[in-house]
Design a protein around this motif. Structure first.
Motif, short mmCIF file in Angstrom:
data_model
loop_
_atom_site.label_atom_id
_atom_site.label_comp_id
_atom_site.label_asym_id
_atom_site.label_seq_id
_atom_site.Cartn_x
_atom_site.Cartn_y
_atom_site.Cartn_z
N ASP A 105 32.02 -2.77 26.05
CA ASP A 105 32.43 -2.69 24.64
C ASP A 105 31.91 -3.91 23.88
OD1 ASP A 105 33.98 -2.43 22.27
OD2 ASP A 105 35.64 -3.50 23.22
N VAL A 106 30.67 -3.82 23.46
CA VAL A 106 29.96 -4.97 22.92
C VAL A 106 30.51 -5.38 21.54
CG1 VAL A 106 28.08 -3.66 21.85
CG2 VAL A 106 27.61 -5.89 22.81
N ASP A 107 31.14 -4.44 20.84
CA ASP A 107 31.78 -4.77 19.55
C ASP A 107 33.14 -5.42 19.75
OD1 ASP A 107 30.17 -4.23 17.39
OD2 ASP A 107 30.67 -2.10 17.32
N ASN A 261 27.53 -11.24 22.40
CA ASN A 261 28.41 -10.44 23.27
C ASN A 261 27.58 -9.66 24.29
OD1 ASN A 261 30.76 -11.24 22.04
ND2 ASN A 261 31.05 -9.37 20.84
N LEU A 262 26.47 -9.07 23.84
CA LEU A 262 25.63 -8.29 24.76
C LEU A 262 25.10 -9.19 25.87
CD1 LEU A 262 24.13 -5.62 25.41
CD2 LEU A 262 22.25 -6.44 23.97
N CYS A 263 24.61 -10.35 25.49
CA CYS A 263 24.07 -11.28 26.50
C CYS A 263 25.18 -11.72 27.46
CB CYS A 263 23.45 -12.50 25.84
SG CYS A 263 21.95 -12.09 24.97
N ASN A 264 26.39 -11.90 26.95
CA ASN A 264 27.48 -12.33 27.83
C ASN A 264 27.90 -11.23 28.79
OD1 ASN A 264 27.59 -14.96 27.09
ND2 ASN A 264 29.32 -14.76 25.69
N ILE A 265 27.89 -9.99 28.33
CA ILE A 265 28.19 -8.87 29.25
C ILE A 265 27.18 -8.90 30.40
CG2 ILE A 265 28.04 -6.35 29.48
CD1 ILE A 265 29.19 -6.10 26.66
N TRP A 266 25.93 -9.09 30.01
CA TRP A 266 24.83 -9.09 30.99
C TRP A 266 24.95 -10.27 31.94
CZ3 TRP A 266 21.06 -6.44 33.07
CH2 TRP A 266 19.93 -7.08 33.57
N LYS A 267 25.21 -11.45 31.39
CA LYS A 267 25.29 -12.66 32.22
C LYS A 267 26.45 -12.55 33.20
CE LYS A 267 23.02 -16.10 29.35
NZ LYS A 267 22.41 -17.01 30.33
N LYS A 268 27.55 -12.01 32.71
CA LYS A 268 28.72 -11.85 33.57
C LYS A 268 28.38 -10.93 34.76
CE LYS A 268 33.55 -11.67 32.48
NZ LYS A 268 34.59 -11.19 31.61
N LYS A 269 27.67 -9.86 34.43
CA LYS A 269 27.26 -8.90 35.46
C LYS A 269 26.35 -9.55 36.50
CE LYS A 269 25.67 -4.30 34.80
NZ LYS A 269 25.13 -3.31 33.85
#
Ligand code: NAD
Length: 287
Positions: A105-107, A261-269
């Protein structure tokens, strides 16, 4: 001082640029063909290009059925997913947002994420984009909000509500105004910081001398094709110590926060350290 949102957004986007071969992918669902929504989506796609991440746009007709849209969202394998708002009235906005897996949920509008951020004070690497944009602007100018009187105009779940809670968590004294607020001008004049997110031109006509004024609102101006904010810019710029223009203020910063947010979702993954605004994390050390 007049804030330049394009300049700051561009410099933050530079820091988010992805250089790896494998990169995050954003999926955007757009329902209908509203020119405003299309233009917001285009800006998001352009920002994806700028930071070198993949993006895919799915266009649905204005009459798409709720089940069809939800099935599509559930089948998406993108790292981040967003549904461009507003949606046509026959669609249930909340059911659709909640069909996005909360970790994509990037928003940052899924109740799971909002609850963690706003109620429990966790997850500060993911924030709703427009409130995050406003905080980022305050941080850029090192504005310390502790004990300051902040008037937030608007209480929507997209902007006003999360922003007012985040400001409280930074120990500001927040007044939230809305459509039914009496003596709005008084609440505005009383504030050290005024943040307007109403979508009502010239709602903010005067502020206290030296106040900080952040204009989130976007409306059609009197001249065709021109957008305006909530603030009577030409008058208020002479009273404010810092003011954000429309266009070119909060808007570009909002897109920039979406990319973060998108980059953080990715980095977390990937198990990599995420980008955190240190001032945002500090805020959660309190109650
Ligand atoms: P919304 O319509 O959901 O909420 C508007 C809020 O403003 C409501 O709480 C309402 O009570 C209040 N309001 C409306 N008229 C008012 C008035 N005359 N006096 C006091 N309060 C009033 O809208 P939203 O999604 O929260 O967006 C608010 C504005 O911000 C819109 O103009 C929208 O286009 C804009 N917006 C800008 C960005 C950006 O990046 N710059 C992002 C999101 C929204």
């Amino acid at each position: 001082m007049i804030f330049n949102g394009n300049q700051l957004a561009n410099s933050i986007l530079q820091t988010l640029r992805v250089t790896s071969k494998i990169k995050p992918k954003l999926g955007i669902c757009l329902v209908g063909d509203s020119p405003a929504s299309k233009s917001y989506v285009n800006r998001k796609l352009k920002a994806c290009q700028e930071i070198n991440v993949d993006a895919e746009l799915f266009n649905f007709s204005e009459n798409v059925e709720q089940d069809q849209l939800i099935k599509h969202i559930q089948s998406m394998n993108h790292d981040g997913i967003l549904v461009q708002l507003p949606l046509p009235l026959h669609l249930n906005k909340l059911d659709i947002i909640h069909s996005i897996p909360y970790e994509k949920d990037v928003d940052c509008l899924h109740m799971h994420n909002l609850q963690r951020i706003l109620v429990y004070g966790e997850l500060c690497e993911m924030l709703p984009c427009t409130p995050a944009a406003v905080l980022q602007i305050l941080d850029y100018y090192d504005v310390n909000v502790i004990g300051k009187k902040v008037t937030v105009i608007g209480r929507s779940f997209l902007v006003g509500l999360p922003l007012s809670v985040l400001l409280q968590k930074r120990n500001a004294t927040v007044t939230v105004c809305h459509r039914e607020t009496l003596n709005l001008d008084q609440h505005i004049m009383n504030a050290d910081i005024v943040i307007s997110a109403a979508g009502h031109p010239k709602l903010v006509r005067n502020v206290k001398q030296g106040a900080i004024v952040i204009d989130v609102g976007i409306s059609q101006g009197e001249q065709k094709g021109r957008i305006v904010g909530d603030v009577d810019f030409d008058v208020v710029k002479n009273q404010a110590s810092l003011i954000t223009p429309v266009p070119g203020g909060v808007g570009p910063m909002t897109v920039c926060m979406l990319m973060r947010n998108l980059c953080n979702i990715w980095k977390k993954k990937q198990g990599q350290p995420v980008y955190i605004n240190p001032k945002l994390s500090d805020a959660y050390l309190n109650d």
